[in-house]
Design an enzyme around this catalytic site. Structure first.
Site, mmCIF file in Angstrom:
data_model
loop_
_atom_site.group_PDB
_atom_site.id
_atom_site.type_symbol
_atom_site.label_atom_id
_atom_site.label_comp_id
_atom_site.label_asym_id
_atom_site.label_seq_id
_atom_site.Cartn_x
_atom_site.Cartn_y
_atom_site.Cartn_z
ATOM 1 N N TYR A 18 -8.936 5.640 87.777
ATOM 2 C CA TYR A 18 -8.238 6.589 86.904
ATOM 3 C C TYR A 18 -8.255 6.133 85.447
ATOM 4 O O TYR A 18 -8.125 4.938 85.157
ATOM 5 C CB TYR A 18 -6.761 6.692 87.303
ATOM 6 C CG TYR A 18 -6.497 7.412 88.599
ATOM 7 C CD1 TYR A 18 -6.808 8.767 88.748
ATOM 8 C CD2 TYR A 18 -5.898 6.744 89.665
ATOM 9 C CE1 TYR A 18 -6.535 9.429 89.940
ATOM 10 C CE2 TYR A 18 -5.616 7.400 90.855
ATOM 11 C CZ TYR A 18 -5.940 8.742 90.984
ATOM 12 O OH TYR A 18 -5.662 9.383 92.154
ATOM 13 N N LYS A 34 18.679 -11.941 102.121
ATOM 14 C CA LYS A 34 18.821 -10.579 101.589
ATOM 15 C C LYS A 34 17.447 -9.988 101.262
ATOM 16 O O LYS A 34 16.453 -10.734 101.133
ATOM 17 C CB LYS A 34 19.700 -10.606 100.337
ATOM 18 C CG LYS A 34 19.098 -11.394 99.168
ATOM 19 C CD LYS A 34 20.113 -11.595 98.051
ATOM 20 C CE LYS A 34 19.500 -12.378 96.907
ATOM 21 N NZ LYS A 34 20.501 -12.793 95.904
#
Ligand SMILES: *Cc1c(COP(=O)(O)O)cnc(C)c1O
Length: 386
Positions: free
Chosen positions: A277, A42
Site C-alpha cells: 500500500y 496480567k
C-alpha cells in the site's frame, strides 16, 4: 491436521515454559531470603498465555500471582490455580460477588470504593481480602500520601477506617514505583513514604500481614524495597531492562516468546516494482520477495513498515513497504533456497527490543501485541505442544 499442525500453519507464538522456569529460579535468588515471590500474569501474561504461565509459576514455587482485572483472576481459578491472586487494578463494586466467589484479593485505593465493596460483601454475607494501595508518587491509584503531618494523620485514620469496614479483611499494604529504572532519589522517597504510612497505621493499632513495593526493576535495583514480597512482571518473560537502563543485565534471563510465521509465497519481482500500500518502497534490483502471513492485526506494528527486519534461514531480511492488516513482505533476495512453507522468525529475544526501539516504545508493549488470532504453542520439558 492435529492441533499443533493447525496452530503452526500460519503465524504463532512459541512460549518456552522451560525458559520461564529458568527465569523464575534466577529471580527467586535475587530476593532477600524470606521474601515472597509474586508473578504478574496480567494481560494474558504479557502476551505469553496466562493459564500456562500461571501453572508454571505455581509449579515452580511462586507464592502469589497478580492480575489487572477480576475476570482474569476468575479465569485462573477456573483453570485450577490455587495460589493467592491479587487484583492490582481498581475494581467496580459490582465485581464484589466475583471477588468473593473466586477468592481474589482486591487492591483498594480509596475509601469510597472500599465502602461500596464492603457494603456488597456484607449483603452477601462474605468478607473479601484487600491490599490497601498507597500512592507514593505514581499518581495513578491509591491513597495519596501527603507531606504534612496533619495530612498524614488524616490519611492514616481514613485507611484505618477502610481496614475496619465489616465486609473487608485488610491483609496487605503496597505501593508502586514510578521510576525504579532511574532516579534513585525519587524511588527512595517512595519507599520512605510506604514505610511511613505503615508506621502511622501501626500507631493506630493497624498492622498488615504483607507489605510490598517493588516490581521487576525495583527488586533488581533496590534490595531495601523487597519488604515482604517482590512483584515480578517483565523479568519473568526474559527481559531485564525497560528502555533506558541495563538493570539486571548481568542476570542470565532467557526470553520466553518467539513469534513465527510460515511464508505464504516467494515471488520474483523486477527492479522498479513498488511494494504494498502507498507504494512506499521501490525494488532497487531484481528481487525475491517473501510474503509473510502476519500483519498489524496479528500484532506486527504498522509503524515497522520499512523499519524492521525479520529472520529467515537465520538471515536478517528487511521488511519491504507497508505492513498490511494480515500480511507483510520481506526481502529474501540474498537468502538462498527460501520457499513457501519455510518459517520466518518475526519476534525473538533479539528482535523484540529492536521492534520496541524502532516503534518508540518499551518491550512490555511489544510482547503484549500478538493478537488473539496468533495461537500460543508451548515448549514444556523440551517438547512442543499446542
Ligand atoms: C504491571 C505491574 C507490575 C509488574 O511490572 P513489571 O515492570 O513488568 O515488573 C507490578 N506491580 C504493579 C502494581 C503493576 O501494575
Amino acid at each position: 491436521m492435529n492441533d499443533l499442525q493447525l496452530a503452526t500453519s500460519r503465524t504463532w507464538a512459541e512460549i518456552n515454559l522451560d525458559e520461564l522456569e529458568h527465569n523464575i529460579n534466577i529471580l527467586r535468588r535475587q530476593l532477600t531470603p524470606g521474601t515472597k515471590f509474586l508473578g504478574v500474569v496480567k494481560a494474558n501474561a504479557y502476551g505469553h498465555g496466562m493459564i500456562e504461565c500461571a501453572r508454571k509459576l505455581q509449579a515452580s514455587g511462586a507464592d502469589w500471582l497478580a492480575v489487572a482485572t477480576v475476570p482474569e483472576g476468575a479465569e485462573l481459578r477456573r483453570n485450577g490455580i490455587t495460589l493467592p491472586i491479587l487484583c492490582l487494578g481498581q475494581t467496580m463494586p459490582e465485581f464484589c460477588g466475583m471477588i468473593s466467589d473466586y477468592d481474589i484479593t482486591q487492591a483498594v485505593g480509596d475509601i469510597d470504593n472500599g465502602r461500596k465493596l464492603s457494603d456488597i460483601a456484607q449483603t452477601i454475607g462474605k468478607k473479601i481480602n484487600i491490599h490497601v494501595k498507597i500512592d507514593t508518587g505514581m499518581s495513578r491509584t491509591g491513597f495519596y500520601w501527603p507531606s504534612d503531618d496533619a495530612g498524614k494523620n488524616r490519611t492514616a485514620r481514613e485507611i484505618n477506617e477502610l481496614c475496619g469496614l465489616p465486609g473487608l479483611n485488610a491483609e496487605g499494604i503496597f505501593t508502586h514505583f514510578a521510576i525504579a529504572d532511574d532516579d534513585p532519589e525519587f524511588t527512595r522517597s517512595q519507599l520512605a513514604k510506604i514505610l511511613e504510612a505503615k508506621e502511622y497505621l501501626r500507631r493506630l493499632g493497624r498492622t498488615f500481614a504483607v507489605t510490598h513495593a517493588a516490581a521487576s526493576v525495583g527488586v533488581l535495583n533496590y534490595p531495601a524495597a523487597h519488604l515482604d514480597m517482590g512483584r515480578f512482571g517483565l523479568v519473568l518473560y526474559g527481559y531485564a531492562s525497560t528502555d533506558n537502563g541495563n538493570e539486571g543485565s548481568t542476570l542470565d534471563l532467557h526470553p520466553v516468546m518467539t513469534v513465527k510465521s510460515r511464508i505464504t509465497a516467494v515471488r520474483k519481482l523486477p527492479a522498479g516494482t513498488t511494494i504494498s500500500y502507498g507504494r512506499t518502497y521501490t525494488l532497487k534490483r531484481d528481487s525475491l520477495v517473501a510474503v509473510l502471513p502476519m500483519g498489524y492485526a496479528d500484532g506486527l506494528p504498522r509503524t515497522l513498515s520499512n523499519n524492521f527486519s525479520v529472520k529467515i534461514h537465520d538471515t536478517l531480511c528487511p521488511v519491504l513497504g507497508r505492513v498490511c492488516m494480515d500480511m507483510t513482505m520481506a526481502d529474501v533476495t540474498d537468502v538462498s533456497g527460501v520457499k513457501a512453507g519455510d518459517v520466518a522468525t518475526i519476534f525473538d529475544g533479539e528482535l523484540i527490543p529492536i521492534a520496541a526501539k524502532n516503534t518508540g516504545t518499551i518491550i512490555h508493549e511489544i510482547v503484549c501485541k500478538p493478537s488473539q488470532r496468533v495461537p500460543r504453542v508451548f515448549i514444556d520439558g523440551g517438547k512442543l505442544r499446542a
